[in-house]
Design a protein around this motif. Structure first.
Motif, PDB file in Angstrom:
ATOM      1  N   UNK A  42      65.726 -23.825   8.196  1.00  0.00           N
ATOM      2  CA  UNK A  42      65.987 -22.611   8.973  1.00  0.00           C
ATOM      3  C   UNK A  42      66.692 -21.579   8.101  1.00  0.00           C
ATOM      4  N   UNK A  43      66.121 -20.401   7.997  1.00  0.00           N
ATOM      5  CA  UNK A  43      66.714 -19.312   7.224  1.00  0.00           C
ATOM      6  C   UNK A  43      66.492 -19.398   5.733  1.00  0.00           C
ATOM      7  N   UNK A  44      65.784 -20.406   5.260  1.00  0.00           N
ATOM      8  CA  UNK A  44      65.631 -20.585   3.822  1.00  0.00           C
ATOM      9  C   UNK A  44      64.760 -19.514   3.172  1.00  0.00           C
ATOM     10  N   UNK A  45      63.938 -18.838   3.957  1.00  0.00           N
ATOM     11  CA  UNK A  45      63.051 -17.831   3.402  1.00  0.00           C
ATOM     12  C   UNK A  45      63.743 -16.474   3.256  1.00  0.00           C
ATOM     13  N   UNK A  46      64.814 -16.279   3.996  1.00  0.00           N
ATOM     14  CA  UNK A  46      65.504 -14.989   3.945  1.00  0.00           C
ATOM     15  C   UNK A  46      65.918 -14.681   2.511  1.00  0.00           C
ATOM     16  N   UNK A  47      65.675 -13.461   2.106  1.00  0.00           N
ATOM     17  CA  UNK A  47      66.010 -13.048   0.755  1.00  0.00           C
ATOM     18  C   UNK A  47      64.865 -13.222  -0.226  1.00  0.00           C
ATOM     19  N   UNK A  48      63.815 -13.915   0.174  1.00  0.00           N
ATOM     20  CA  UNK A  48      62.671 -14.053  -0.735  1.00  0.00           C
ATOM     21  C   UNK A  48      61.843 -12.777  -0.677  1.00  0.00           C
ATOM     22  N   UNK A  49      60.987 -12.624  -1.668  1.00  0.00           N
ATOM     23  CA  UNK A  49      60.177 -11.408  -1.723  1.00  0.00           C
ATOM     24  C   UNK A  49      59.172 -11.322  -0.569  1.00  0.00           C
TER      25      UNK A  49
END
Length: 70
Positions: A42-49
């Motif tokens: 959960x939330x691990x994708x935040x901040x990725x391009x």
């Protein structure tokens, strides 16, 4: 008829139904992740391009589905 398909069994709680279903799946050879496994990603994708694009595409899809489009 209850979740296990046997009306002779007493009503089961949500946790009991979940545990019974996990056991059935395991007997069928299906790997079942721990119930809280979603918390690890959960939330691990935040901040990725790709995060903003994924959010935009999800919002577009939900909007189409809610309007009854495919």
């Amino acid at each position: 008829m209850n979740a296990l398909g046997n009306s002779a069994l007493p009503a089961l709680s949500q946790d009991e139904r979940y545990a019974a279903m996990v056991e059935k799946l395991k007997r069928l050879g299906v790997h079942v992740a721990p119930r809280t496994a979603w918390k690890q990603s959960f939330g691990s994708m935040e901040g990725s391009e790709h995060f903003d694009e994924a959010v935009r595409l999800g919002a577009e899809w939900r909007d189409r589905v809610n309007r009854g489009e495919s």
